[in-house]
Design a protein around this motif. Structure first.
Motif, PDB file in Angstrom:
ATOM      1  N   THR A   8       0.813  -1.217   0.000  1.00  0.00           N
ATOM      2  CA  THR A   8       0.000   0.000   0.000  1.00  0.00           C
ATOM      3  C   THR A   8       0.852   1.275   0.000  1.00  0.00           C
ATOM      4  O   THR A   8       0.319   2.371   0.119  1.00  0.00           O
ATOM      5  CB  THR A   8      -0.945   0.017   1.220  1.00  0.00           C
ATOM      6  OG1 THR A   8      -0.160  -0.047   2.413  1.00  0.00           O
ATOM      7  CG2 THR A   8      -1.923  -1.133   1.178  1.00  0.00           C
ATOM      8  N   GLY A   9       2.178   1.127  -0.096  1.00  0.00           N
ATOM      9  CA  GLY A   9       3.063   2.278  -0.182  1.00  0.00           C
ATOM     10  C   GLY A   9       3.556   2.814   1.142  1.00  0.00           C
ATOM     11  O   GLY A   9       4.190   3.866   1.190  1.00  0.00           O
ATOM     12  N   LYS A  10       3.278   2.103   2.234  1.00  0.00           N
ATOM     13  CA  LYS A  10       3.732   2.565   3.546  1.00  0.00           C
ATOM     14  C   LYS A  10       5.172   2.140   3.802  1.00  0.00           C
ATOM     15  O   LYS A  10       5.665   1.177   3.205  1.00  0.00           O
ATOM     16  CB  LYS A  10       2.815   2.025   4.642  1.00  0.00           C
ATOM     17  CG  LYS A  10       1.413   2.604   4.567  1.00  0.00           C
ATOM     18  CD  LYS A  10       0.579   2.175   5.739  1.00  0.00           C
ATOM     19  CE  LYS A  10      -0.765   2.876   5.698  1.00  0.00           C
ATOM     20  NZ  LYS A  10      -1.551   2.591   6.901  1.00  0.00           N
ATOM     21  N   ASN A  11       5.828   2.842   4.725  1.00  0.00           N
ATOM     22  CA  ASN A  11       7.226   2.578   5.047  1.00  0.00           C
ATOM     23  C   ASN A  11       7.410   1.601   6.201  1.00  0.00           C
ATOM     24  O   ASN A  11       8.538   1.337   6.606  1.00  0.00           O
ATOM     25  CB  ASN A  11       7.949   3.887   5.392  1.00  0.00           C
ATOM     26  CG  ASN A  11       8.110   4.773   4.182  1.00  0.00           C
ATOM     27  OD1 ASN A  11       8.335   4.302   3.081  1.00  0.00           O
ATOM     28  ND2 ASN A  11       7.978   6.065   4.376  1.00  0.00           N
ATOM     29  N   ASN A  12       6.323   1.084   6.757  1.00  0.00           N
ATOM     30  CA  ASN A  12       6.434   0.084   7.828  1.00  0.00           C
ATOM     31  C   ASN A  12       5.197  -0.793   7.844  1.00  0.00           C
ATOM     32  O   ASN A  12       4.161  -0.431   7.286  1.00  0.00           O
ATOM     33  CB  ASN A  12       6.661   0.744   9.191  1.00  0.00           C
ATOM     34  CG  ASN A  12       5.475   1.555   9.654  1.00  0.00           C
ATOM     35  OD1 ASN A  12       4.367   1.037   9.811  1.00  0.00           O
ATOM     36  ND2 ASN A  12       5.688   2.847   9.886  1.00  0.00           N
ATOM     37  N   LEU A  13       5.314  -1.936   8.474  1.00  0.00           N
ATOM     38  CA  LEU A  13       4.189  -2.859   8.626  1.00  0.00           C
ATOM     39  C   LEU A  13       3.513  -2.718   9.982  1.00  0.00           C
ATOM     40  O   LEU A  13       2.399  -3.177  10.163  1.00  0.00           O
ATOM     41  CB  LEU A  13       4.674  -4.309   8.481  1.00  0.00           C
ATOM     42  CG  LEU A  13       5.185  -4.729   7.117  1.00  0.00           C
ATOM     43  CD1 LEU A  13       5.825  -6.105   7.195  1.00  0.00           C
ATOM     44  CD2 LEU A  13       4.049  -4.730   6.109  1.00  0.00           C
TER      45      LEU A  13
END
Length: 81
Positions: A8-13
């Protein structure tokens, strides 16, 4: 080519889990930052906001302290993907 972002383009899970656990504990981002600082993690409210929104990478050191303070584990992160 390596892509260091979620689907989804985020930098962390872990951001969604951090927000969820923080809200369950009924503490503010400021209060969470303070609890993390008591554990020796140099972090502020703005960093918490960026982690929760997925705009900030999270180091393994930060993740360990977040899991300790918010009482979650790696399985919680994997379930949120």
């Amino acid at each position: 080519m390596f892509i260091n972002k979620t689907k989804t383009g985020k930098n962390n899970l872990c951001g969604n889990v951090v927000a969820e656990k923080r809200l369950q504990l009924k503490i503010s981002q400021n209060q969470l930052a303070h609890l993390l600082q008591l554990e020796g993690l140099d972090i502020d409210k703005n960093a918490i906001q960026r982690i929760e929104s997925g705009k900030r990478f999270v180091t393994d050191i930060e993740l360990i302290v977040l899991m300790k303070v918010l009482k979650f584990n790696i399985d919680d992160i994997q379930k949120s993907e």
